[in-house]
Design an enzyme around this catalytic site. Structure first.
Site, PDB file in Angstrom:
ATOM      1  CG  HIS A  59      24.853  -0.673  50.830  1.00 32.90           C
ATOM      2  ND1 HIS A  59      25.280   0.182  49.840  1.00 32.90           N
ATOM      3  CD2 HIS A  59      25.552  -1.820  50.669  1.00 32.90           C
ATOM      4  CE1 HIS A  59      26.191  -0.429  49.084  1.00 32.90           C
ATOM      5  NE2 HIS A  59      26.368  -1.641  49.574  1.00 32.90           N
ATOM      6  CE  LYS A 113      29.608   0.013  50.109  1.00 35.05           C
ATOM      7  NZ  LYS A 113      29.880  -1.264  50.732  1.00 35.05           N
ATOM      8  CB  SER A 139      24.691  -4.139  47.968  1.00 29.23           C
ATOM      9  OG  SER A 139      25.247  -5.391  47.649  1.00 29.23           O
TER      10      SER A 139
HETATM   11  C1  LIG Z   1      30.954  -2.224  50.855  1.00 26.88           C
HETATM   12  C2  LIG Z   1      30.611  -3.263  51.830  1.00 26.88           C
HETATM   13  C3  LIG Z   1      31.560  -3.764  52.719  1.00 26.88           C
HETATM   14  C4  LIG Z   1      33.000  -3.357  52.676  1.00 26.88           C
HETATM   15  O1  LIG Z   1      33.188  -2.106  53.231  1.00 26.88           O
HETATM   16  P1  LIG Z   1      34.545  -1.318  52.973  1.00 26.88           P
HETATM   17  O2  LIG Z   1      34.609  -0.371  54.111  1.00 26.88           O
HETATM   18  O3  LIG Z   1      34.407  -0.608  51.650  1.00 26.88           O
HETATM   19  O4  LIG Z   1      35.655  -2.294  52.977  1.00 26.88           O
HETATM   20  C5  LIG Z   1      31.144  -4.684  53.663  1.00 26.88           C
HETATM   21  N1  LIG Z   1      29.871  -5.114  53.704  1.00 26.88           N
HETATM   22  C6  LIG Z   1      28.942  -4.670  52.849  1.00 26.88           C
HETATM   23  C7  LIG Z   1      27.535  -5.165  52.949  1.00 26.88           C
HETATM   24  C8  LIG Z   1      29.278  -3.737  51.876  1.00 26.88           C
HETATM   25  O5  LIG Z   1      28.355  -3.302  51.026  1.00 26.88           O
END
Ligand SMILES: *Cc1c(COP(=O)(O)O)cnc(C)c1O
Length: 391
Positions: free
Chosen positions: A209, A239, A181
């Protein structure tokens, strides 16, 4: 005598002093490419709403209908009395969407990582994890008693060395983010799966992502053509899918095992009807309206090329996460302020999230941005980049 909680004040003030406290902006209305932030109309370049689904009419209607038919809350945890037909249907839909045998839906992606990873390996087992993996993976790993082997970012030689050196007894699990990310680069999942096959390891991808983005929206497994080789495909609905929730897709055994063992799932209330129905609608929209994923990639190419033509270094990005490298934190902060002045909302990422000299503005592209929006944003990056001494 000072109060036993006085340390909180001190620690908080230390954060403020170091400029490391969060003072998040306030969105007054939906998260959308053009949104109202702190009272001003802005172009949103830093949300994870890649496909612009969070305010999509079909998701909203599905949520409203589910409230009418099933109420506001689920009443319990899934294993006791909070298992609604909506949850069961969503899990079937996830499995179909991911082209896997079965899936489990968690309340969040964080809950998936924190609940599932510690049930896959334990004492005497070996975990192999990329040094840049997400914090929720790190927390999941902390809950296991397995031996940790941290390999340098995307370094397949380094991973193989660790696999070779690890004792052969016990289970082995390789965990990687699908898309990283901070840089927007992807894990070489084909190579990871090949190594896993050679060294008898299970594979776990966190595709937070990548889902909705890579592989026609189906994620990194499809992108690298290895979806049948990844044992656990974990992801999130918070996301690109525009709602909230976590998922793990794979075999029937995986889904059944995860359902019966993940403590974050067993001991925490199940997601409310509106959320679950909106998640199902998100998958339907991606299947039936392929234009969103297509637009996301067109915008990504256009914006990344535009930044590069202005003279920005966009690092290793190959996805809709596009870093505009600034160098020092000061420059990144100046650029962000310059962008804000021009009603472009994009935040700096600085140490300790990235190396001290790799501060950046991280752009997250969205399918909902129009070409004229992208031109406005590029213009702001040009003027702002000159003011900040980057260009
Ligand atoms: C955002 C994210 C999470 C967490 O996901 P949520 O559903 O918002 O709790 C886990 N792993 C990665 C790589 C993320 O970018």
């Amino acid at each position: 005598m000072s109060k036993p909680t006085a340390w909180m004040h001190d620690e908080y003030e230390a954060l403020v002093e170091a400029n490391l406290d969060w003072r998040p902006p306030v969105l007054e209305g939906p998260s959308a490419p053009r949104c109202k932030v702190n009272g001003r109309e802005m172009l949103m370049l830093c949300s994870n709403n890649y496909l612009n689904l969070s305010n999509h009419p079909r998701l909203k209607e599905a949520a409203i209908a589910a409230v009418r038919s099933h109420g506001a809350g689920s009443g319990s945890v899934r294993p006791i009395a909070g298992n609604m037909d909506l949850h069961v249907k969503l899990e079937q839909r996830i499995a179909e969407f991911k082209r896997r045998d079965a899936a489990i839906y968690y309340q969040t992606g964080f809950a998936a990582n924190a609940g599932l990873i510690p049930q896959l390996v334990g004492k005497g087992d070996h975990l192999f994890t990329d040094e840049l993996n997400h914090g929720s993976i790190i927390d999941g790993v902390r809950l296991t008693k397995a031996e940790r082997n941290i390999y340098p970012h995307n370094d397949m030689g380094g991973l193989e060395d660790l696999l070779r050196k690890a004792p052969s007894a016990g289970r082995r699990l390789i965990i990687t983010d699908g898309v990283f990310s901070m840089d927007g680069d992807t894990a070489p999942l084909d190579k990871i799966c090949a190594l896993a096959g050679e060294y008898g390891a299970m594979t776990y991808t966190d595709d937070a992502h990548g889902e909705g983005v890579l592989g026609d929206g189906r994620g990194i497994g499809v992108h690298y053509n290895v979806e049948d080789s990844v044992d656990i495909e974990m992801g999130t609905f918070s996301k690109a899918f525009g709602v909230v929730g976590g998922l793990a897709a794979g075999s029937e055994q995986l889904a059944k095992y995860a359902f019966n063992k993940s403590r974050t799932f067993l001991l925490s209330g199940s997601a409310p009807p509106a959320t679950v129905a909106a998640c199902t609608a998100a998958l339907d929209v991606i299947d039936e309206e392929p234009q969103h994923v297509k637009r996301l990639w067109e915008n990504t190419e256009y914006f990344r090329n535009g930044l590069q033509q202005l003279g920005y270094d966009t690092g290793n990005s190959t996805t809709p996460i596009i870093p505009a490298m600034c160098g020092s934190a000061k420059r990144a902060q100046t650029l962000s302020a310059e962008l804000l002045k021009r009603d472009v909302f994009a935040l700096p990422i600085v140490f300790p999230m990235v190396a001290r000299d790799k501060a950046r503005i991280r752009v997250m592209m969205s399918a909902g941005l129009e070409k004229k929006d992208l031109d406005i944003a590029l213009n702001a990056f040009e003027k702002g980049g000159k003011s900040a001494g980057i260009l």
